[in-house]
Design an enzyme around this catalytic site. Structure first.
Site, mmCIF file in Angstrom:
data_model
loop_
_atom_site.group_PDB
_atom_site.id
_atom_site.type_symbol
_atom_site.label_atom_id
_atom_site.label_comp_id
_atom_site.label_asym_id
_atom_site.label_seq_id
_atom_site.Cartn_x
_atom_site.Cartn_y
_atom_site.Cartn_z
ATOM 1 N N TRP A 67 0.865 -1.177 0.000
ATOM 2 C CA TRP A 67 0.000 0.000 0.000
ATOM 3 C C TRP A 67 0.906 1.232 0.000
ATOM 4 O O TRP A 67 1.878 1.278 0.751
ATOM 5 C CB TRP A 67 -0.915 0.037 1.233
ATOM 6 C CG TRP A 67 -1.611 1.366 1.304
ATOM 7 C CD1 TRP A 67 -2.639 1.784 0.518
ATOM 8 C CD2 TRP A 67 -1.255 2.478 2.145
ATOM 9 N NE1 TRP A 67 -2.958 3.093 0.824
ATOM 10 C CE2 TRP A 67 -2.127 3.534 1.812
ATOM 11 C CE3 TRP A 67 -0.296 2.680 3.137
ATOM 12 C CZ2 TRP A 67 -2.071 4.791 2.434
ATOM 13 C CZ3 TRP A 67 -0.228 3.915 3.758
ATOM 14 C CH2 TRP A 67 -1.116 4.954 3.413
ATOM 15 N N GLU B 142 -3.031 -3.073 -2.467
ATOM 16 C CA GLU B 142 -4.135 -2.431 -1.741
ATOM 17 C C GLU B 142 -4.387 -1.020 -2.254
ATOM 18 O O GLU B 142 -3.562 -0.125 -2.080
ATOM 19 C CB GLU B 142 -3.804 -2.393 -0.240
ATOM 20 C CG GLU B 142 -4.882 -1.728 0.602
ATOM 21 C CD GLU B 142 -4.529 -1.679 2.081
ATOM 22 O OE1 GLU B 142 -3.410 -2.065 2.462
ATOM 23 O OE2 GLU B 142 -5.393 -1.222 2.863
ATOM 24 N N LYS C 14 -6.963 2.526 -2.680
ATOM 25 C CA LYS C 14 -7.621 3.401 -1.729
ATOM 26 C C LYS C 14 -8.380 4.497 -2.453
ATOM 27 O O LYS C 14 -8.029 4.884 -3.572
ATOM 28 C CB LYS C 14 -6.529 3.992 -0.830
ATOM 29 C CG LYS C 14 -7.003 4.813 0.321
ATOM 30 C CD LYS C 14 -5.874 4.966 1.320
ATOM 31 C CE LYS C 14 -6.239 5.942 2.419
ATOM 32 N NZ LYS C 14 -5.381 5.831 3.575
ATOM 33 N N ASP D 249 -9.558 -3.182 1.537
ATOM 34 C CA ASP D 249 -9.657 -2.602 2.881
ATOM 35 C C ASP D 249 -11.046 -1.985 2.988
ATOM 36 O O ASP D 249 -11.436 -1.156 2.160
ATOM 37 C CB ASP D 249 -8.561 -1.543 3.084
ATOM 38 C CG ASP D 249 -8.559 -0.959 4.487
ATOM 39 O OD1 ASP D 249 -9.622 -0.518 4.946
ATOM 40 O OD2 ASP D 249 -7.485 -0.929 5.120
ATOM 41 N N HIS E 280 -11.744 1.679 2.452
ATOM 42 C CA HIS E 280 -11.174 2.324 1.265
ATOM 43 C C HIS E 280 -12.130 2.494 0.094
ATOM 44 O O HIS E 280 -11.705 2.568 -1.052
ATOM 45 C CB HIS E 280 -9.936 1.553 0.805
ATOM 46 C CG HIS E 280 -8.791 1.698 1.749
ATOM 47 N ND1 HIS E 280 -7.515 1.302 1.452
ATOM 48 C CD2 HIS E 280 -8.731 2.235 2.994
ATOM 49 C CE1 HIS E 280 -6.721 1.560 2.468
ATOM 50 N NE2 HIS E 280 -7.439 2.113 3.422
ATOM 51 N N HIS F 109 -8.659 -6.378 4.400
ATOM 52 C CA HIS F 109 -8.225 -5.609 5.560
ATOM 53 C C HIS F 109 -9.503 -5.214 6.263
ATOM 54 O O HIS F 109 -10.145 -4.232 5.905
ATOM 55 C CB HIS F 109 -7.456 -4.350 5.133
ATOM 56 C CG HIS F 109 -5.986 -4.560 5.072
ATOM 57 N ND1 HIS F 109 -5.085 -3.530 4.978
ATOM 58 C CD2 HIS F 109 -5.257 -5.702 5.132
ATOM 59 C CE1 HIS F 109 -3.861 -4.041 4.952
ATOM 60 N NE2 HIS F 109 -3.931 -5.346 5.033
ATOM 61 N N ASP G 65 -12.245 6.922 6.284
ATOM 62 C CA ASP G 65 -11.397 5.757 6.520
ATOM 63 C C ASP G 65 -10.706 5.887 7.884
ATOM 64 O O ASP G 65 -9.504 6.033 7.976
ATOM 65 C CB ASP G 65 -10.364 5.682 5.384
ATOM 66 C CG ASP G 65 -9.424 4.515 5.531
ATOM 67 O OD1 ASP G 65 -9.816 3.509 6.144
ATOM 68 O OD2 ASP G 65 -8.284 4.623 5.043
ATOM 69 N N ASP H 176 -10.407 3.850 10.446
ATOM 70 C CA ASP H 176 -9.787 2.674 11.062
ATOM 71 C C ASP H 176 -10.260 2.427 12.490
ATOM 72 O O ASP H 176 -9.464 2.144 13.377
ATOM 73 C CB ASP H 176 -8.258 2.763 10.979
ATOM 74 C CG ASP H 176 -7.756 2.576 9.555
ATOM 75 O OD1 ASP H 176 -7.952 1.482 9.009
ATOM 76 O OD2 ASP H 176 -7.189 3.524 8.974
ATOM 77 N N ASP I 43 -7.115 -4.594 10.075
ATOM 78 C CA ASP I 43 -6.425 -3.300 9.950
ATOM 79 C C ASP I 43 -7.239 -2.196 10.617
ATOM 80 O O ASP I 43 -8.084 -1.577 9.978
ATOM 81 C CB ASP I 43 -6.203 -2.985 8.446
ATOM 82 C CG ASP I 43 -5.396 -1.700 8.253
ATOM 83 O OD1 ASP I 43 -4.862 -1.167 9.247
ATOM 84 O OD2 ASP I 43 -5.306 -1.233 7.103
HETATM 85 C C1 RNT Z 1 -3.815 2.672 4.798
HETATM 86 C C2 RNT Z 1 -3.937 1.216 4.552
HETATM 87 C C3 RNT Z 1 -2.816 0.373 5.073
HETATM 88 C C4 RNT Z 1 -2.390 0.781 6.471
HETATM 89 C C5 RNT Z 1 -1.378 -0.152 7.099
HETATM 90 C C6 RNT Z 1 -0.750 0.454 8.305
HETATM 91 O O1 RNT Z 1 -4.945 3.367 4.471
HETATM 92 O O2 RNT Z 1 -5.137 0.747 5.045
HETATM 93 O O3 RNT Z 1 -3.162 -0.958 5.016
HETATM 94 O O4 RNT Z 1 -3.487 0.869 7.326
HETATM 95 O O5 RNT Z 1 -0.477 -0.532 6.159
HETATM 96 ZN ZN ZN Z 2 -5.420 -1.406 4.972
#
Ligand code: RNT
Ligand code: ZN
Length: 422
Positions: A188, A229, A231, A262, A265, A289, A297, A299, A329
């Site tokens: 990523w 990955e 986004k 993810d 994303h 993820h 996003d 997290d 994640d």
């Molecule tokens: C970032 C991505 C990625 C990170 C990690 C820390 O938006 O989701 O996967 O969260 O690599």
């Molecule tokens: Zn991620």
């Protein structure tokens, strides 16, 4: 709750599911066969162990909170992860970031890392009997400050990051070989622009070229797998992201790599669950993820919500275990970090159990008959079936604390270990 109560409740649930043609013992065996890949970075707020001491910087991802007790070293992080694993049923691996190496207080730049810096983790994984996955780290570094890494206009910076990712792939293959388990290497990058770009194509072509160069070296599939990955946007890359979902999906299919979805994303109303069957026929495999975006996003810690339940249902229904890899994640430093892990991991496994306990054959028949009234009615009624009794029984059998009980164990660890770290 004592064993007798747990078993009685389970016996009743077992009878209940039997009526739908579901054998709970078979389901629990299936559940046990799922191995998650747990991200290491919730344990220290995506800091890593580089010297000088790094903290999450750049890349447009953010951790909020200052809850006490964050892991300050590999041994503390391993200790915390062992605690987490003891509170979650099943056997699960750990996903490392390149910034979490054993650098022994020395400054080792990202293009200089080798397998030696990860031997400590491999040895630990061996004693734990678990697998490892890996991620290159293209943020929290002076050479990532411009917001561009693999697609930097500065050739030196671009080469630096290409070399970093090449090393990470090599390390991944060596990890996989030592542990005899394919190590997924996830790429990523943060590259993108805050405001409206002129040349969208140029950077995409640069990314394609960089990936071609990085992936030129082939490693045996049984030791390492590449995943990409994408986004939608990040803080500082709101208007343009070079590596979007569409870009990587096209690249992954053409070049036979895995793709990472993810959950944070995508546009908030997009269904990630729906993407699985749309992409699976064409791709080598999907890495998840699992995360929870709240308005963006962000997290957040995963909870047992519709999104996670639907994803797990699709994973179960698609029945392609060799092509699906479930990683996690999220990062939240406003609550106890062990709890942040355990809440999310238990939620994922519960969602999986719920998906395994659904009478899919029966539901499919009703759908084929065109009885959509009954389909919707059943889906609603199935929401309150006795899953909790099966979950409690499973935790008990796996020697893991039940719901409501794991919190005491986490709190004791906080008092005995985490709060002493100040
Ligand atoms: C970032 C991505 C990625 C990170 C990690 C820390 O938006 O989701 O996967 O969260 O690599
Ligand atoms: Zn991620």
């Amino acid at each position: 709750m004592n064993d007798e109560k747990i078993n009685n409740a389970y016996d009743q649930a077992q009878e209940f599911f039997e009526e739908f043609g579901i054998n709970t013992a078979t389901v629990l065996k299936q559940l046990q066969s799922y191995s998650l890949s747990i991200h290491c970075w919730q344990g220290d707020d995506v800091g890593g162990f580089e010297t000088p001491e790094a903290e999450l910087k750049g890349g447009g991802i953010q951790v909020t909170g200052r809850y006490p007790g964050k892991a300050r070293s590999i041994s503390e992080l391993q200790q915390d992860l062992e605690k987490v694993l003891s509170l979650v049923p099943g056997k699960h691996g750990i996903s490392l970031h390149a910034s979490y190496g054993d650098f022994k207080g020395k400054r080792v730049d990202r293009d200089q890392i080798t397998i030696d810096h990860f031997q400590n983790w491999i040895d630990w994984a061996k004693t734990m009997g678990i697998h490892l996955d890996f991620n290159c780290t293209l943020f929290s570094h002076p050479k990532a400050e411009s917001g561009f890494t693999l697609t930097s206009n500065d050739k030196e910076i671009r080469t630096f990051w290409i070399n970093h990712v090449k090393r990470c792939r090599e390390i991944s293959a060596k990890i996989g070989k030592q542990l005899n388990h394919a190590c997924i290497h996830n790429i990523w990058i943060p590259d993108g622009m805050k405001d409206i770009p002129i040349d969208r194509m140029k950077y995409r072509m640069m990314l394609k070229d960089a990936l071609d160069e990085i992936l030129a070296e082939k490693y045996p599939k049984q030791y390492m797998r590449d995943s990409l990955e994408g986004k939608l946007f990040g803080i500082g890359s709101e208007s343009y992201v070079v590596g979007t979902h569409d870009f990587y999906l096209s690249y992954a299919i053409t070049n036979k790599t895995l793709i990472t979805f993810d959950i944070g994303h995508y546009h908030p109303t997009e269904s990630i669950a729906d993407k699985i069957s749309a992409v699976l026929p064409f791709i080598e495999g999907i890495v998840f993820h699992l995360s929870r975006g709240v308005r963006w996003d962000s997290d957040h810690v995963v909870i047992l919500n519709d999104e996670i339940i639907q994803i797990m249902e699709e994973i179960v229904k698609c029945n392609a275990p060799d092509k699906i890899f479930v990683c996690t994640d999220w990062f939240d430093a406003s609550i106890n970090r062990i709890a942040a892990y355990v809440i999310g991991l238990r939620a994922i496994l519960k969602a999986l159990l719920m998906a395994l306990l659904k009478p899919w054959d029966h539901l499919r028949e009703i759908e084929e008959e065109g009885d959509y009234t009954r389909r919707l009615a059943l889906l609603e009624d199935l929401k309150t079936v006795p899953i909790g009794a099966v979950w409690n029984y499973y935790c008990n059998e796996m020697h893991v604390p039940l719901d409501f009980e794991w919190i005491q164990s986490m709190k004791k660890y906080e008092k005995d270990v985490l709060l002493k770290r100040r």
